[in-house]
Design a protein around this motif. Structure first.
Motif, PDB file in Angstrom:
ATOM      1  N   VAL A  96      -5.647  15.750   9.773  1.00  0.00           N
ATOM      2  CA  VAL A  96      -4.468  14.842  10.264  1.00  0.00           C
ATOM      3  C   VAL A  96      -4.858  13.598  10.332  1.00  0.00           C
ATOM      4  O   VAL A  96      -4.031  12.417   9.794  1.00  0.00           O
ATOM      5  N   SER A  97      -6.147  12.896  10.952  1.00  0.00           N
ATOM      6  CA  SER A  97      -6.462  11.582  10.848  1.00  0.00           C
ATOM      7  C   SER A  97      -6.741  11.101   9.486  1.00  0.00           C
ATOM      8  O   SER A  97      -6.147   9.991   9.126  1.00  0.00           O
ATOM      9  N   ILE A  98      -7.112  11.911   8.629  1.00  0.00           N
ATOM     10  CA  ILE A  98      -7.419  11.460   7.182  1.00  0.00           C
ATOM     11  C   ILE A  98      -6.103  11.213   6.462  1.00  0.00           C
ATOM     12  O   ILE A  98      -5.843  10.271   5.963  1.00  0.00           O
ATOM     13  N   VAL A  99      -5.182  12.218   6.693  1.00  0.00           N
ATOM     14  CA  VAL A  99      -3.965  12.077   5.940  1.00  0.00           C
ATOM     15  C   VAL A  99      -2.991  10.912   6.411  1.00  0.00           C
ATOM     16  O   VAL A  99      -2.492   9.995   5.764  1.00  0.00           O
ATOM     17  N   GLU A 100      -3.202  10.645   7.742  1.00  0.00           N
ATOM     18  CA  GLU A 100      -2.379   9.554   8.377  1.00  0.00           C
ATOM     19  C   GLU A 100      -2.814   8.182   8.121  1.00  0.00           C
ATOM     20  O   GLU A 100      -2.247   7.158   7.675  1.00  0.00           O
ATOM     21  N   GLY A 101      -4.407   8.407   7.607  1.00  0.00           N
ATOM     22  CA  GLY A 101      -5.147   7.037   7.024  1.00  0.00           C
ATOM     23  C   GLY A 101      -4.307   6.777   5.542  1.00  0.00           C
ATOM     24  O   GLY A 101      -4.103   5.514   5.118  1.00  0.00           O
ATOM     25  N   TYR A 102      -4.329   7.720   4.757  1.00  0.00           N
ATOM     26  CA  TYR A 102      -3.765   7.721   3.526  1.00  0.00           C
ATOM     27  C   TYR A 102      -2.224   7.142   3.522  1.00  0.00           C
ATOM     28  O   TYR A 102      -1.980   6.239   2.707  1.00  0.00           O
ATOM     29  N   GLN A 103      -1.367   7.780   4.453  1.00  0.00           N
ATOM     30  CA  GLN A 103      -0.085   7.324   4.496  1.00  0.00           C
ATOM     31  C   GLN A 103       0.037   5.893   4.980  1.00  0.00           C
ATOM     32  O   GLN A 103       0.954   5.101   4.332  1.00  0.00           O
ATOM     33  N   GLU A 104      -0.638   5.399   5.935  1.00  0.00           N
ATOM     34  CA  GLU A 104      -0.789   3.960   6.222  1.00  0.00           C
ATOM     35  C   GLU A 104      -1.281   3.110   5.112  1.00  0.00           C
ATOM     36  O   GLU A 104      -0.718   1.684   5.045  1.00  0.00           O
ATOM     37  N   ALA A 105      -2.160   3.330   4.233  1.00  0.00           N
ATOM     38  CA  ALA A 105      -2.439   2.702   3.267  1.00  0.00           C
ATOM     39  C   ALA A 105      -1.670   2.829   2.022  1.00  0.00           C
ATOM     40  O   ALA A 105      -1.835   1.992   0.836  1.00  0.00           O
ATOM     41  N   GLY A 106      -0.471   3.569   2.123  1.00  0.00           N
ATOM     42  CA  GLY A 106       0.222   3.547   0.759  1.00  0.00           C
ATOM     43  C   GLY A 106      -0.107   4.622  -0.147  1.00  0.00           C
ATOM     44  O   GLY A 106       0.448   4.667  -1.487  1.00  0.00           O
ATOM     45  N   MET A 107      -1.369   5.435   0.070  1.00  0.00           N
ATOM     46  CA  MET A 107      -1.908   6.071  -0.796  1.00  0.00           C
ATOM     47  C   MET A 107      -1.047   7.453  -0.767  1.00  0.00           C
ATOM     48  O   MET A 107      -1.111   8.363  -2.112  1.00  0.00           O
TER      49      MET A 107
END
Length: 206
Positions: A145-156
């Motif tokens: 979940v933490s990884i995915v949130e990082g992707y979402q915040e980075a626009g990836m």
């Protein structure tokens, strides 16, 4: 009488666990007897029972170790900053899982994926192991979940899908790959990596 060093005790315990893991991976937890384990490790019953009171205790030790190893791999991946793309990350994580425990004898290490399947089935009958599995799953899920949130915040990655839903899907992909690897031909990790990359490319124009 000379005092036995802690290093010797740890090495003997390691020997027993590795030998038992190899037996269990070959024939399953319930088709393997303690006599099978004794023969595999080349020790007397007294030497083995000094560390484990019976097969159930030995199974619990192996399950705990396997699950701890797996959760550690994914938690380590979650700490990478910035996280690599999902296809790269899942490939690295699965490669690490398949190469766990460098100290394990080669024979036992090569059976590790089959042992994972045994662990999953064993947790269905043992409430204590089931609770342990649930705790490890929660840790791995939180990491993803933490990884995915990082992707979402980075626009990836699109942000309108709950991060937990994506995390569960990535875990399912990893579990499915492990099952294929154990039950069928040894599928290369690159197959999962490339498959995730292809799914990620849907909607892109060439």
């Amino acid at each position: 009488m000379a005092r036995v060093s802690q290093e010797h005790l740890d090495a003997r315990r390691r020997q027993i666990i590795d030998g038992a893991a190899l037996c269990f991976a070959r024939n399953g937890f319930h088709a393997t007897s303690m006599q099978d384990v004794l023969k595999e490790v080349g020790l007397s019953a007294g030497a083995v029972y000094r560390y484990f009171r019976g097969k159930d205790e030995l199974i619990a030790a192996i399950v705990s170790e396997v699950l701890t190893d797996i959760s550690g791999v994914f938690e380590s991946a979650a700490r990478q900053s910035p996280p690599p793309p999902p296809d790269v990350l899942v490939g690295r994580a699965l490669s690490a899982v398949l190469d766990l425990r460098p100290g394990m004898r080669d024979g036992a290490r090569s059976h590790f994926p089959r042992l994972m399947i045994q662990v999953w089935t064993e947790t269905l009958r043992d409430e204590r192991l089931s609770a342990l599995m649930a705790g490890v799953y929660a840790r791995v899920r939180a990491a993803w979940v933490s990884i995915v949130e990082g992707y979402q915040e980075a626009g990836m990655m699109r942000a309108d899908i709950p991060a937990d839903h994506v995390a569960r899907t990535m875990i399912a992909a990893a579990q499915g790959f492990a099952a294929q690897y154990a039950l069928f031909d040894e599928v290369p990790v690159e197959a999962l990596r490339d498959g995730v990359r292809a799914l990620m490319s849907m909607g892109e124009t060439s």
